[in-house]
Design a protein around this motif. Structure first.
Motif, mmCIF file in Angstrom:
data_model
loop_
_atom_site.group_PDB
_atom_site.id
_atom_site.type_symbol
_atom_site.label_atom_id
_atom_site.label_comp_id
_atom_site.label_asym_id
_atom_site.label_seq_id
_atom_site.Cartn_x
_atom_site.Cartn_y
_atom_site.Cartn_z
ATOM 1 N N PHE A 80 0.837 -1.207 0.000
ATOM 2 C CA PHE A 80 0.000 0.000 0.000
ATOM 3 C C PHE A 80 0.870 1.253 0.000
ATOM 4 C CE2 PHE A 80 -2.477 3.397 1.907
ATOM 5 C CZ PHE A 80 -3.684 3.298 1.221
ATOM 6 N N SER A 81 1.908 1.253 0.806
ATOM 7 C CA SER A 81 2.792 2.417 0.895
ATOM 8 C C SER A 81 3.469 2.708 -0.443
ATOM 9 C CB SER A 81 3.848 2.174 1.972
ATOM 10 O OG SER A 81 4.794 3.214 1.994
ATOM 11 N N GLU A 82 3.914 1.665 -1.120
ATOM 12 C CA GLU A 82 4.635 1.838 -2.387
ATOM 13 C C GLU A 82 3.709 2.214 -3.534
ATOM 14 O OE1 GLU A 82 6.629 -1.863 -2.867
ATOM 15 O OE2 GLU A 82 8.194 -1.405 -1.378
ATOM 16 N N ASN A 83 2.415 1.912 -3.404
ATOM 17 C CA ASN A 83 1.477 2.151 -4.511
ATOM 18 C C ASN A 83 0.390 3.173 -4.203
ATOM 19 O OD1 ASN A 83 2.156 -0.102 -6.661
ATOM 20 N ND2 ASN A 83 2.325 -1.048 -4.640
ATOM 21 N N LYS A 84 0.491 3.805 -3.060
ATOM 22 C CA LYS A 84 -0.551 4.738 -2.620
ATOM 23 C C LYS A 84 -0.796 5.847 -3.628
ATOM 24 C CE LYS A 84 -1.870 7.613 1.350
ATOM 25 N NZ LYS A 84 -1.466 8.101 2.684
ATOM 26 N N HIS A 85 0.256 6.275 -4.339
ATOM 27 C CA HIS A 85 0.145 7.414 -5.257
ATOM 28 C C HIS A 85 -0.892 7.188 -6.355
ATOM 29 C CE1 HIS A 85 2.458 5.557 -8.607
ATOM 30 N NE2 HIS A 85 3.079 4.919 -7.634
ATOM 31 N N TRP A 86 -1.180 5.929 -6.685
ATOM 32 C CA TRP A 86 -2.227 5.650 -7.680
ATOM 33 C C TRP A 86 -3.380 4.820 -7.109
ATOM 34 C CZ3 TRP A 86 -3.595 0.623 -8.605
ATOM 35 C CH2 TRP A 86 -2.673 -0.368 -8.272
ATOM 36 N N LEU A 87 -3.102 4.046 -6.053
ATOM 37 C CA LEU A 87 -4.067 3.068 -5.567
ATOM 38 C C LEU A 87 -5.312 3.713 -4.956
ATOM 39 C CD1 LEU A 87 -4.679 0.088 -5.147
ATOM 40 C CD2 LEU A 87 -3.334 0.163 -3.028
ATOM 41 N N GLU A 88 -5.134 4.756 -4.165
ATOM 42 C CA GLU A 88 -6.283 5.392 -3.529
ATOM 43 C C GLU A 88 -7.220 6.015 -4.554
ATOM 44 O OE1 GLU A 88 -5.235 6.607 1.019
ATOM 45 O OE2 GLU A 88 -4.706 8.062 -0.518
ATOM 46 N N SER A 89 -6.667 6.760 -5.491
ATOM 47 C CA SER A 89 -7.519 7.408 -6.495
ATOM 48 C C SER A 89 -8.199 6.374 -7.383
ATOM 49 C CB SER A 89 -6.700 8.381 -7.350
ATOM 50 O OG SER A 89 -5.603 7.731 -7.956
ATOM 51 N N SER A 119 -8.413 16.430 -1.676
ATOM 52 C CA SER A 119 -8.841 16.550 -0.277
ATOM 53 C C SER A 119 -10.111 15.753 -0.021
ATOM 54 C CB SER A 119 -9.063 18.017 0.085
ATOM 55 O OG SER A 119 -10.040 18.607 -0.770
ATOM 56 N N GLU A 120 -11.034 15.764 -0.994
ATOM 57 C CA GLU A 120 -12.283 15.013 -0.837
ATOM 58 C C GLU A 120 -12.031 13.510 -0.892
ATOM 59 O OE1 GLU A 120 -15.118 16.327 -3.688
ATOM 60 O OE2 GLU A 120 -15.166 18.402 -2.946
ATOM 61 N N ILE A 121 -11.140 13.097 -1.772
ATOM 62 C CA ILE A 121 -10.827 11.664 -1.895
ATOM 63 C C ILE A 121 -10.089 11.175 -0.655
ATOM 64 C CG2 ILE A 121 -9.645 9.925 -3.282
ATOM 65 C CD1 ILE A 121 -12.207 11.263 -4.507
ATOM 66 N N ASP A 122 -9.216 12.013 -0.116
ATOM 67 C CA ASP A 122 -8.517 11.638 1.116
ATOM 68 C C ASP A 122 -9.513 11.371 2.242
ATOM 69 O OD1 ASP A 122 -6.087 11.830 -0.105
ATOM 70 O OD2 ASP A 122 -5.600 13.822 0.664
ATOM 71 N N LYS A 123 -10.552 12.189 2.337
ATOM 72 C CA LYS A 123 -11.577 12.005 3.374
ATOM 73 C C LYS A 123 -12.340 10.704 3.146
ATOM 74 C CE LYS A 123 -12.382 16.919 4.334
ATOM 75 N NZ LYS A 123 -13.367 18.037 4.217
#
Length: 900
Positions: free
Chosen positions: A379-388, A416-420
């Protein structure tokens, strides 16, 4: 401490050399702060700097050279492995004597991941290099193609080398990619003549000298000074390594344990077969998530909704569940058997069962999964694309559409909205995290397959699509990176007379360049987790991309972007009277309507056009664009008559000679491709036709070349330097003259196809003429197989049979096994580095293994924009592995051709 850099390089007028490095004195790797070098003589350029000794001791100094041409553009040498260290406490000076490392040198290919980590890793011989007690010179050189038990040695003039004595040559040891020796030359008489050679440690014998003249070492050996030589490559034959591979999409694999479609786990079985057959590479199509429409159209692997996410289609459910939760899959055994017995992939049915089961497993396993350290690292290594991506997938499911323009909320991405939404306290976090769970397990399964391939000495080659889906996560997150008003495609070719419209937005390269192509670099980094090599789909798009306006349907309405237009003054200069109405508006007359529509001409006159003041007709405003025509007929019944009318109206819209450059105020224009085939052109007088032809040839084949050359060099060098994967380019279609030069400069392998010669004067490409730095194949996924092609055009088949295969008389009606075998052998014996075959073409050599109907073997038909990608092997990989006689025969062909 003083550093003196001497670079062997012969420059041309207007060129200059610069040096950049990781310390302040060398510009901190900022090209804008690079240090200029001075011309010393015909052989050397020079630069000297003073640097604090502690800065070298702390991290060492790494550096590289940059060539600036007369146009002010920079070209970087290849590699990042020049390094300066402090060797002793008394050292006050370091002299670097270097050779420019041209990216196109064949040897550089063998330091890519495909070779260094897989194909050549087992051939490295460990030996302790010579290190004299009080050394004055460090010799560094590369030699990637040594055999087992072979090491580099050095011999030369003077006492230290025993005047070329070969019984006990000076041996070099491996230090990273360099073969290195540290020698005391304080008593040597300069210049010293020397040569590298090859020594066999097992037989304790000298094998050979390198080719070419003696090398000369100038200078001296002074106290408190160390001279480091980066001598490039040992001059040995560099085009001797050759390999063979197989190409097949993952979805086309068939095994007894898969679920109606090929899965990542099946790659391991394919590796087992490849190893038996002597094949060293497996080439796959893109494996990214394409779930946009929730139907079979998502089978198109080049329309990804994420450039990073893997497709759930390829997940193995049993592997996810493991033994602990295997009971949750028992009810699927009947369905699995039913899907596995189908001749082709039923995409919709497979996805219909896989996704619900994954949700069930997620509910049971998700919490424990997310607590594991391995998952946290992923998750840490792929967070830059995985969350969105996960948020995008959540909204796609919620609104039953990937078209974010139609979403009721979050149509415009705001981090900011996606982070929430992704925060643990969010009410939808669990829904979003479902996609983390899937991607993690896909990662595990593909990584396991890749690691297995490496252990077996087999390279995995991936595929980088030229575009992304218009309604993808990437376009949602960063729409400014894409030209959403354009559609990427291809001009008319052998596949389709009206061109291709892929529907992807084109790249906004200027915007991407602002952050140093970060998106591309992240993409390569993620891909390198699984692949050792990759194919750049439509590499011509990095020079210029065929761009179709958003209001058009067919590729024929496009033009190359960027492109130097025809200025209005050029018409007069070329003896052409410019008539905007005649050249830029659809040319419609009674004769044209009759020719296109036949018996429906009167109806078209009444319904779709209006008479104009020039004696012809204009399209009514509601039918002026192909998109308007398409929308109208989408509301009508699907009948043969309506299809004829729709295509005829498309032809009317495209019946022009020029497209006006938007915003040019009538000053700049672009030729419509295939101008000579338009009725508009055919109705011009011969004198005007000839003048336009000349200008057309200039526009497409002359004026653009230098412009496109520079465009490619703004992108490709940076992108290639961002990865150590082996890079291959798919350079088919209308290939500008500058393309081979750029690819050669950068060491990118070209693609050569027998039935698609790049020389327009030739009917077929001869495998024996292939350049070494190339991949050669008899067919690709966009073509019929060898057997299918054989039955398409009897006249061409006869020419091939007589002129390429050297056979007399009429060609057989069908491609018999011996013919298929002959084609495969031609490619195996070609000089190309790689010879890669579709699996169907390999099995076509056997009258018992080949599929009955060759038309069932085709993967894609580019002429059909709604093609269903569902081809699947007709026998299982387990059964293919058991075909001992056939596999031994194939292995023999591969070995005897020098590719074993």
């Amino acid at each position: 401490m003083k550093l003196q850099f001497y670079l062997r390089f012969h420059t041309k007028f207007g060129q200059s050399l610069w040096i950049s490095g990781n310390v302040e004195e060398l510009g901190n790797n900022d090209p804008a702060k690079a240090i200029p070098m001075d011309y010393l003589n015909e052989e050397f350029w020079y630069c000297g700097i003073d640097i604090k000794r502690k800065d070298i001791q702390k991290t060492g100094v790494s550096y590289k050279y940059i060539l600036k041409n007369k146009e002010g553009e920079f070209l970087y040498e290849w590699g990042n492995d020049r390094r300066i260290n402090v060797f002793n406490k008394d050292q006050q000076e370091a002299q670097l004597v270097d050779v420019w490392n041209h990216a196109g040198e064949y040897e550089n290919v063998f330091f890519s991941a495909a070779f260094s980590k897989v194909l050549l890793s087992s051939q490295q011989t460990k030996v302790k290099g010579t290190i004299d007690k009080n050394f004055s010179h460090v010799f560094r050189v590369k030699a990637p193609l040594l055999k087992k038990n072979e090491v580099v040695c050095i011999s030369g003039s003077g006492e230290r080398f025993d005047d070329w004595e070969l019984e006990k040559p000076v041996l070099l040891g491996k230090d990273g990619d360099w073969w290195t020796a540290k020698l005391n030359l304080f008593e040597a008489g300069f210049p010293v003549a020397y040569k590298y050679g090859i020594y066999n440690t097992k037989e304790k014998s000298f094998v050979r000298y390198e080719d070419g003249n003696n090398r000369l070492l100038y200078g001296d050996a002074a106290k408190k000074k160390i001279t480091i030589l980066h001598d490039g490559f040992v001059h040995l034959p560099n085009n001797t390594w050759k390999g063979a591979g197989v190409a097949i999409p993952v979805f086309s694999l068939r095994s007894k344990n898969s679920f109606g479609v090929g899965e990542f786990g099946d790659i391991k079985l394919l590796v087992d077969w490849a190893k038996i057959a002597g094949l060293k590479l497996i080439q796959l199509l893109p494996v990214n998530d394409t779930m946009a429409n929730f139907d079979w159209t998502d089978s198109y692997p080049y329309s990804a909704i994420s450039a990073f996410a893997l497709h759930p289609l390829y997940i193995n459910l049993e592997k996810v569940a493991g033994k602990e939760y295997a009971s949750n899959l028992r009810s699927l055994k009947t369905k699995q058997k039913q899907l596995n017995e189908l001749a082709n992939v039923d995409y919709e049915e497979v996805m219909k069962f896989k996704i619900p089961v994954l949700k069930k497993l997620y509910d049971i396993m998700g919490e424990n999964c997310f607590e594991s350290e391995d998952y946290k690292q992923f998750f840490s290594e792929n967070k830059h694309w995985l969350e969105s991506y996960a948020a995008f997938s959540y909204f796609r499911d919620k609104y039953s559409s990937s078209n974010f323009d139609n979403w009721k909320t979050n149509a415009i991405y705001k981090k900011s909205e996606i982070d929430k939404l992704c925060a643990p306290a969010s009410s939808v976090c669990k829904n979003i995290s479902f996609y983390y769970f899937i991607q993690y397990h896909l990662h595990l399964q593909l990584k396991e397959a890749a690691d297995y391939a490496h252990k077996k000495g087999v390279v995995l080659k991936g595929d980088i699509p030229i575009g992304i889906s218009r309604y993808s996560c990437d376009a949602w997150v960063a729409p400014e990176m894409y030209n959403m008003c354009w559609q990427a495609g291809a001009p008319p070719d052998d596949f389709t007379a009206v061109g291709q419209n892929w529907g992807f937005p084109t790249y906004n390269w200027k915007k991407m360049q602002e952050d140093g192509f970060a998106w591309w670099k992240q993409r390569f980094e993620q891909m390198s987790n699984y692949f050792d090599a990759f194919r750049i789909d439509h590499i011509l798009g990095f020079f210029r991309i065929w761009s179709i306006p958003a209001n058009a349907v067919q590729g024929i309405m496009g033009r190359f972007v960027p492109c130097l237009p025809v200025h209005i003054n050029e018409f007069g200069e070329n003896g052409i009277w410019f008539d905007y109405q005649r050249y830029c508006r659809p040319f419609i007359t009674d004769e044209v309507l009759g020719e296109i529509f036949g018996q429906y001409a009167a109806y078209v006159k009444e319904k779709f056009v209006i008479a104009n003041e020039f004696g012809g007709y204009d399209l009514l405003s509601e039918y002026e664009t192909q998109k308007q025509v398409e929308e109208y007929f989408n509301s009508m019944d699907e009948t043969e008559e309506n299809e004829l009318l729709k295509l005829g109206l498309y032809d009317l819209v495209s019946n022009v000679i020029f497209f006006e450059e938007t915003g040019s105020q009538g000053q700049e224009f672009h030729f419509r491709i295939s101008m000579e085939k338009t009725t508009s052109f055919r109705h011009l007088i011969p004198h005007v036709q000839e003048k336009l032809k000349n200008l057309y040839i200039n526009y497409f084949y002359r004026r653009q070349d230098d412009f496109w050359y520079k465009e490619a060099l703004h992108k490709l060098p940076q992108l290639k330097s961002a990865t150590n994967m082996l890079v291959c380019g798919e350079d088919l279609g209308m290939v500008p003259h500058c393309v081979p030069d750029v690819m050669n400069q950068l060491g990118i392998l070209s693609l050569e196809i027998q039935r698609m010669p790049k020389d327009p004067q030739k009917e077929f490409f001869i495998p024996n003429d292939a350049p070494y730095m190339s991949v050669i194949t008899p067919s690709t996924h966009d073509m019929s197989t060898v057997r299918g092609w054989w039955e398409e055009n009897r006249e061409r088949t006869k020419h091939f049979y007589n002129n390429v295969l050297g056979q007399w008389g009429d060609a057989p009606a069908y491609c018999e096994p011996w013919i298929n075998r002959a084609v495969v052998l031609q490619h195996l014996y070609s000089p190309a580095m790689w010879s890669i075959f579709q699996l169907q073409d390999i099995m076509g050599m056997s009258d018992t293994l080949r599929r009955e109907n060759p038309n069932d073997e085709r993967i894609n038909n580019p002429a059909n924009p709604k093609h269903y990608w569902q081809y699947r092997m007709h026998i299982s990989l387990e059964d293919l592995i058991k075909q001992k006689e056939f596999n031994e025969e194939l292995n023999g062909y591969v070995a005897n051709s020098g590719r074993g």
